[in-house]
Write an enzyme that holds these catalytic residues in place. Structure first.
Site, PDB file in Angstrom:
ATOM      1  N   GLY A 158       0.836  -1.193   0.000  1.00  0.00           N
ATOM      2  CA  GLY A 158       0.000   0.000   0.000  1.00  0.00           C
ATOM      3  C   GLY A 158       0.871   1.243   0.000  1.00  0.00           C
ATOM      4  O   GLY A 158       1.802   1.362  -0.786  1.00  0.00           O
ATOM      5  N   ASP A 159       0.566   2.183   0.896  1.00  0.00           N
ATOM      6  CA  ASP A 159       1.361   3.409   0.999  1.00  0.00           C
ATOM      7  C   ASP A 159       2.252   3.398   2.233  1.00  0.00           C
ATOM      8  O   ASP A 159       2.650   4.451   2.722  1.00  0.00           O
ATOM      9  CB  ASP A 159       0.443   4.627   1.018  1.00  0.00           C
ATOM     10  CG  ASP A 159      -0.490   4.632   2.234  1.00  0.00           C
ATOM     11  OD1 ASP A 159      -0.845   3.534   2.716  1.00  0.00           O
ATOM     12  OD2 ASP A 159      -0.853   5.721   2.710  1.00  0.00           O
ATOM     13  N   GLU A 160       2.583   2.207   2.724  1.00  0.00           N
ATOM     14  CA  GLU A 160       3.414   2.072   3.922  1.00  0.00           C
ATOM     15  C   GLU A 160       4.857   1.747   3.552  1.00  0.00           C
ATOM     16  O   GLU A 160       5.121   0.818   2.784  1.00  0.00           O
ATOM     17  CB  GLU A 160       2.857   0.981   4.836  1.00  0.00           C
ATOM     18  CG  GLU A 160       1.491   1.313   5.409  1.00  0.00           C
ATOM     19  CD  GLU A 160       0.977   0.224   6.323  1.00  0.00           C
ATOM     20  OE1 GLU A 160       0.151   0.524   7.209  1.00  0.00           O
ATOM     21  OE2 GLU A 160       1.391  -0.946   6.159  1.00  0.00           O
TER      22      GLU A 160
END
Length: 331
Positions: A158-160
């Site tokens: 994801g955006d991690e």
């Protein structure tokens, strides 16, 4: 003529597979086939015999090298994120374990920065997943530039993202890295499909001084610190503190007990009177919204207690609580 002696070992099956024939089809002047391998004890300097053998051996060596390269490529694919080419979770865990072991020997510190992009879902939903992928690729590039040469930048999904900072002698060093990361991500707009997009990142930091030398504990504590950074208003950095863990454990306990209270029907709404200003007479009653509730189980254990649902997370609990309030208010 002169004869040179040297030992050679190679798999017979590989020769057979490559040339489409059994190993016995290759007569060896000074060799023998044993247990699926060919052991050449002596090679004559005669050109025809030695040259034929070396040609065959070169073919087999090429196969071995090709297989090694394929295995290396497969391992690389298994350890890298396909979108950003950053190390993935598996690579990250291995690298963090090695960094922690090394730091214990050297007496230095290790820090973990856990970051995610603020409001990434809004960008992804409004511009599309393709634009979201382009954004992640550019963020990954900026993270690599902002990190030190000795740091490891990885993508969890994801955006991690995670940044492992090694050889720390003072906590201020990782704060400097975090500041560079925040500036690299948010100071300049990212151009995606002709549109300028400004994105910021929230960061949680865990240090071996607080979390110990366990990879799992450091990632957990950095994630907890990230949660607190989000609570503070995003686009900021938060270093893990032991009280964060205590508060997280307490929050989970309240959430678990509140679920049980809902399931067992021990949750009821509080009401406040509506009083006429003219004569002070109570004219009606108003059910408080889902932000204030009274639970019998809390009254028995802790006295009259007001529960704020924002403090017990999501997972459907606020919606369930709101439904119970409306049901009780409507009779």
């Amino acid at each position: 003529g002169r004869e040179d002696s040297f030992p050679v070992w190679t798999r017979a099956e590989q020769i057979g597979e490559r040339f489409g024939t059994a190993p016995a089809a290759f007569p060896l002047k000074h060799g023998s086939w044993e247990s699926g391998a060919v052991i050449v004890e002596r090679i004559s300097s005669d050109f025809e015999d030695a040259g034929t053998f070396l040609a065959h051996f070169a073919e087999v060596a090429g196969l071995v090298v090709e297989k090694a390269l394929l295995l290396d490529h497969s391992r690389s694919q298994a350890l890298l994120d396909p979108l950003t080419s950053l190390p993935n979770r598996t690579f990250l865990t291995e690298r963090l374990d090695i960094a922690l072991s090394r730091s214990e020997r050297l007496g230095t510190g290790v820090g973990v920065i856990f970051l995610d992009l603020d409001r990434f879902k809004v960008i992804n939903d409004s511009m599309g997943h393709g634009a979201g992928d382009l954004l992640l690729v550019e963020v990954a590039r900026r993270l690599r530039e902002a990190a030190r040469a000795s740091d490891t930048v990885a993508r969890l999904g994801g955006d991690e993202f995670i940044v492992i900072c090694e050889d720390l002698h003072d906590p201020s060093e990782i704060l400097t890295v975090a500041a560079r990361i925040g500036a690299a991500v948010g100071d300049r707009p990212i151009v995606i499909e002709g549109s300028k997009v400004t994105v910021t990142a929230s960061q949680g930091i865990a240090l071996t001084a607080m979390s110990g030398r366990s990879a799992e504990a450091m990632l957990r504590d950095a994630d907890t610190a990230l949660y607190r950074a989000k609570e503070r208003g995003r686009d900021c950095c938060q270093v893990f503190d032991e009280r964060f863990r205590e508060e997280a454990v307490a929050r989970l306990g309240v959430e678990r007990e509140l679920r049980e209270a809902i399931e067992q029907g021990r949750l009821r709404a509080l009401y406040q009177p509506i009083v006429s200003i003219r004569d002070g007479v109570v004219t009606a009653g108003e059910a408080l919204d889902e932000a204030a509730l009274f639970c019998d189980w809390m009254a028995a254990r802790k006295g009259l207690t007001v529960v704020v649902t924002d403090e017990v997370g999501s997972g459907g609990i606020p919606t369930t609580v709101a439904g119970r309030v409306f049901a009780d208010a409507l009779g």
